[in-house]
Design a protein around this motif. Sequence first.
Motif, PDB file in Angstrom:
ATOM      1  N   ALA A  45     -17.256  -0.359   6.443  1.00  0.00           N
ATOM      2  CA  ALA A  45     -16.461  -1.340   6.688  1.00  0.00           C
ATOM      3  C   ALA A  45     -15.346  -1.022   5.704  1.00  0.00           C
ATOM      4  O   ALA A  45     -15.684  -0.476   4.621  1.00  0.00           O
ATOM      5  CB  ALA A  45     -16.862  -2.848   6.772  1.00  0.00           C
ATOM      6  N   SER A  46     -14.164  -1.660   5.720  1.00  0.00           N
ATOM      7  CA  SER A  46     -12.999  -1.367   4.734  1.00  0.00           C
ATOM      8  C   SER A  46     -12.588  -2.687   4.233  1.00  0.00           C
ATOM      9  O   SER A  46     -12.282  -3.750   5.111  1.00  0.00           O
ATOM     10  CB  SER A  46     -11.819  -0.588   5.497  1.00  0.00           C
ATOM     11  OG  SER A  46     -12.310   0.491   5.825  1.00  0.00           O
ATOM     12  N   TYR A  47     -12.195  -2.614   2.849  1.00  0.00           N
ATOM     13  CA  TYR A  47     -11.414  -3.623   2.093  1.00  0.00           C
ATOM     14  C   TYR A  47      -9.962  -3.463   2.504  1.00  0.00           C
ATOM     15  O   TYR A  47      -9.524  -2.116   2.674  1.00  0.00           O
ATOM     16  CB  TYR A  47     -11.693  -3.665   0.835  1.00  0.00           C
ATOM     17  CG  TYR A  47     -12.653  -4.437   0.331  1.00  0.00           C
ATOM     18  CD1 TYR A  47     -12.704  -5.948   0.381  1.00  0.00           C
ATOM     19  CD2 TYR A  47     -13.656  -3.948  -0.340  1.00  0.00           C
ATOM     20  CE1 TYR A  47     -13.787  -6.555  -0.059  1.00  0.00           C
ATOM     21  CE2 TYR A  47     -14.846  -4.758  -1.067  1.00  0.00           C
ATOM     22  CZ  TYR A  47     -14.814  -5.983  -1.067  1.00  0.00           C
ATOM     23  OH  TYR A  47     -15.580  -6.819  -1.514  1.00  0.00           O
ATOM     24  N   GLY A  48      -8.957  -4.216   2.470  1.00  0.00           N
ATOM     25  CA  GLY A  48      -7.524  -3.969   2.459  1.00  0.00           C
ATOM     26  C   GLY A  48      -7.350  -4.524   1.037  1.00  0.00           C
ATOM     27  O   GLY A  48      -7.686  -5.420   0.589  1.00  0.00           O
ATOM     28  N   GLY A  49      -6.150  -4.004   0.435  1.00  0.00           N
ATOM     29  CA  GLY A  49      -5.770  -4.385  -0.996  1.00  0.00           C
ATOM     30  C   GLY A  49      -4.713  -5.267  -0.936  1.00  0.00           C
ATOM     31  O   GLY A  49      -3.952  -5.598   0.022  1.00  0.00           O
ATOM     32  N   LEU A  50      -4.848  -6.215  -1.986  1.00  0.00           N
ATOM     33  CA  LEU A  50      -3.669  -7.343  -2.063  1.00  0.00           C
ATOM     34  C   LEU A  50      -3.116  -6.602  -3.550  1.00  0.00           C
ATOM     35  O   LEU A  50      -3.965  -6.839  -4.423  1.00  0.00           O
ATOM     36  CB  LEU A  50      -4.563  -8.845  -2.372  1.00  0.00           C
ATOM     37  CG  LEU A  50      -3.498  -9.700  -3.067  1.00  0.00           C
ATOM     38  CD1 LEU A  50      -2.331  -9.740  -2.311  1.00  0.00           C
ATOM     39  CD2 LEU A  50      -4.274 -11.146  -3.313  1.00  0.00           C
ATOM     40  N   VAL A  51      -1.909  -6.493  -3.262  1.00  0.00           N
ATOM     41  CA  VAL A  51      -1.121  -5.943  -4.600  1.00  0.00           C
ATOM     42  C   VAL A  51       0.406  -6.570  -4.372  1.00  0.00           C
ATOM     43  O   VAL A  51       0.545  -7.043  -3.272  1.00  0.00           O
ATOM     44  CB  VAL A  51      -0.936  -4.233  -4.172  1.00  0.00           C
ATOM     45  CG1 VAL A  51      -2.365  -3.626  -4.471  1.00  0.00           C
ATOM     46  CG2 VAL A  51      -0.419  -3.913  -3.098  1.00  0.00           C
ATOM     47  N   PRO A  52       0.604  -6.421  -5.620  1.00  0.00           N
ATOM     48  CA  PRO A  52       2.310  -7.131  -5.432  1.00  0.00           C
ATOM     49  C   PRO A  52       3.294  -6.587  -4.403  1.00  0.00           C
ATOM     50  O   PRO A  52       4.033  -7.285  -4.053  1.00  0.00           O
ATOM     51  CB  PRO A  52       2.845  -6.787  -7.117  1.00  0.00           C
ATOM     52  CG  PRO A  52       1.724  -6.507  -7.899  1.00  0.00           C
ATOM     53  CD  PRO A  52       0.524  -5.853  -6.886  1.00  0.00           C
ATOM     54  N   TYR A  53       3.099  -5.502  -4.189  1.00  0.00           N
ATOM     55  CA  TYR A  53       4.064  -4.627  -3.016  1.00  0.00           C
ATOM     56  C   TYR A  53       3.578  -4.683  -1.686  1.00  0.00           C
ATOM     57  O   TYR A  53       4.436  -4.174  -0.856  1.00  0.00           O
ATOM     58  CB  TYR A  53       4.352  -3.280  -3.655  1.00  0.00           C
ATOM     59  CG  TYR A  53       3.175  -2.268  -3.380  1.00  0.00           C
ATOM     60  CD1 TYR A  53       2.613  -1.855  -2.359  1.00  0.00           C
ATOM     61  CD2 TYR A  53       2.369  -2.149  -4.620  1.00  0.00           C
ATOM     62  CE1 TYR A  53       1.729  -0.911  -2.384  1.00  0.00           C
ATOM     63  CE2 TYR A  53       1.454  -0.990  -4.621  1.00  0.00           C
ATOM     64  CZ  TYR A  53       0.850  -0.496  -3.252  1.00  0.00           C
ATOM     65  OH  TYR A  53      -0.104   0.209  -3.645  1.00  0.00           O
ATOM     66  N   ASN A  54       2.415  -5.466  -1.300  1.00  0.00           N
ATOM     67  CA  ASN A  54       2.475  -5.621   0.295  1.00  0.00           C
ATOM     68  C   ASN A  54       2.469  -7.057   0.768  1.00  0.00           C
ATOM     69  O   ASN A  54       1.492  -7.377   1.508  1.00  0.00           O
ATOM     70  CB  ASN A  54       0.901  -4.802   0.489  1.00  0.00           C
ATOM     71  CG  ASN A  54      -0.239  -5.657   0.319  1.00  0.00           C
ATOM     72  OD1 ASN A  54      -0.189  -6.584  -0.806  1.00  0.00           O
ATOM     73  ND2 ASN A  54      -1.323  -5.555   0.855  1.00  0.00           N
ATOM     74  N   LEU A  55       3.163  -7.875  -0.062  1.00  0.00           N
ATOM     75  CA  LEU A  55       3.296  -9.419   0.424  1.00  0.00           C
ATOM     76  C   LEU A  55       4.211  -9.720   1.750  1.00  0.00           C
ATOM     77  O   LEU A  55       4.307 -10.820   2.048  1.00  0.00           O
ATOM     78  CB  LEU A  55       3.800 -10.178  -0.705  1.00  0.00           C
ATOM     79  CG  LEU A  55       2.677 -10.034  -2.182  1.00  0.00           C
ATOM     80  CD1 LEU A  55       3.246 -10.806  -3.254  1.00  0.00           C
ATOM     81  CD2 LEU A  55       1.252 -10.592  -1.665  1.00  0.00           C
ATOM     82  N   ASN A  56       5.000  -8.678   2.113  1.00  0.00           N
ATOM     83  CA  ASN A  56       5.893  -8.732   3.140  1.00  0.00           C
ATOM     84  C   ASN A  56       5.462  -7.990   4.479  1.00  0.00           C
ATOM     85  O   ASN A  56       5.971  -7.149   5.095  1.00  0.00           O
ATOM     86  CB  ASN A  56       7.393  -8.015   2.583  1.00  0.00           C
ATOM     87  CG  ASN A  56       7.984  -8.918   1.544  1.00  0.00           C
ATOM     88  OD1 ASN A  56       7.715 -10.122   1.700  1.00  0.00           O
ATOM     89  ND2 ASN A  56       8.402  -8.309   0.694  1.00  0.00           N
ATOM     90  N   GLY A  57       4.098  -8.366   4.883  1.00  0.00           N
ATOM     91  CA  GLY A  57       3.733  -7.861   6.128  1.00  0.00           C
ATOM     92  C   GLY A  57       2.379  -7.220   5.891  1.00  0.00           C
ATOM     93  O   GLY A  57       1.768  -7.020   6.979  1.00  0.00           O
ATOM     94  N   GLY A  58       2.132  -6.455   4.884  1.00  0.00           N
ATOM     95  CA  GLY A  58       1.098  -5.533   4.534  1.00  0.00           C
ATOM     96  C   GLY A  58      -0.196  -6.073   4.681  1.00  0.00           C
ATOM     97  O   GLY A  58      -1.152  -5.689   5.609  1.00  0.00           O
ATOM     98  N   ILE A  59      -0.408  -7.447   4.508  1.00  0.00           N
ATOM     99  CA  ILE A  59      -1.556  -8.207   4.520  1.00  0.00           C
ATOM    100  C   ILE A  59      -1.852  -8.609   6.014  1.00  0.00           C
ATOM    101  O   ILE A  59      -3.004  -8.166   6.571  1.00  0.00           O
ATOM    102  CB  ILE A  59      -1.674  -9.397   3.861  1.00  0.00           C
ATOM    103  CG1 ILE A  59      -1.752  -9.079   2.255  1.00  0.00           C
ATOM    104  CG2 ILE A  59      -2.711 -10.355   4.356  1.00  0.00           C
ATOM    105  CD1 ILE A  59      -1.320 -10.432   1.357  1.00  0.00           C
TER     106      ILE A  59
END
Length: 376
Positions: A45-59
């Motif tokens: 299973a995979s984690y997705g990252g929360l980073v400052p540069y993926n707040l515009n759709g990446g999540i």
Amino acid sequence: MKGAAKGGVTTIIEMPLNQVPATTDKESIEKKYEAGEGKLSTDVASYGGLVPYNLNGGIQELDDEGVVAYKAFLASAGDRSIEGDFQNVDDYSLYEGMKQIAKTGKILSIHSENVAITDRLGEIAHENGEKSMEAYVDSRPVFTEVEPIRKIILFAKETGCRVHIVHVACEEGVEEVIKAQQEGVDITCETCTHYLYFYKEELDDIGAIAKCSPPIREKSRMPGMWDRVLKGDINFVTSDHSPCTPELKDTDDAFEAWGGIAGVQNNVDILFDEGVQKRNMPLTRFAEITASEPAKIFGLVHKGSIAVGKDADFVFIKPDSPYTLQAEDLEYRNKISPYVGRTINAQVTKTILRGQETYSQDAGVSDDFIGEFIKE
């Protein structure tokens, strides 16, 4: 992967960092799925990252692509000079990310250390010529772990985001989690085998191979952490497997060494020996801390227990069977681990994944890569 199978592990949740590109959006996780296809010895299973540069759709893209949870760092992470590398969050990114993750219903797992204080204390120690593991531990005092846990709890109350505190290394941090649970916050925590096994006073004899963060703390703290595990205040125990090439650990300067411990191959046997055999942990609790609790918390509906409709995953353990771990026993690409040279009084003899043998003491690790990606 082969190390996990040899260690009695059938399923892992893999990290979104220590790879380029970091797993932060649809494109990056698709690359990961493609790279792992047909090469897995365990289910993943995979984690997705929360980073400052993926707040515009990446999540949202990561949710659509099946990550089971998200991971954020409050401590320093990533190399800003490398395009696409992971980055730790600032307070705004944490707050906004938690709001978005709350809408997915999935968990945000968080590495909780105060970045401003630990980074500066480390710089000062290094400027003063400190190199020892003891000095490294002292540069990351307990309160720098506890303070961000309090902030996370406040943010969770504000956003409604489910949170999980990874690798808690002190009772004080666990206590914050318990108090928040009593207030109705959806929060859980874990610790790692190395916090229950190694201790600060021996680290300079072991060397930088045992460097991690939060750091391994004093021997006097270990009984309290074991008590929290046995009581159920700590939900489960994991390896936080973080391998690296040997040269990144081959230094007498603890502040310059890679931070992370390679331990997935010995998570099960050491926990069985230290918990069940030495501290009378019930087998039911051992099953909880290694299987059922992580499966429940992260929504791995086909994992974690032996029941109709679940995957036929089993590990066979031979008790009271001492062996001394040698580097050549490791199935890692880089055969380094702080557990090398330690005598462990239990052995994993067989691992079964979805009804098929992935490891046995007689045949070794199977060359049939039957592992699959788990997408939720």
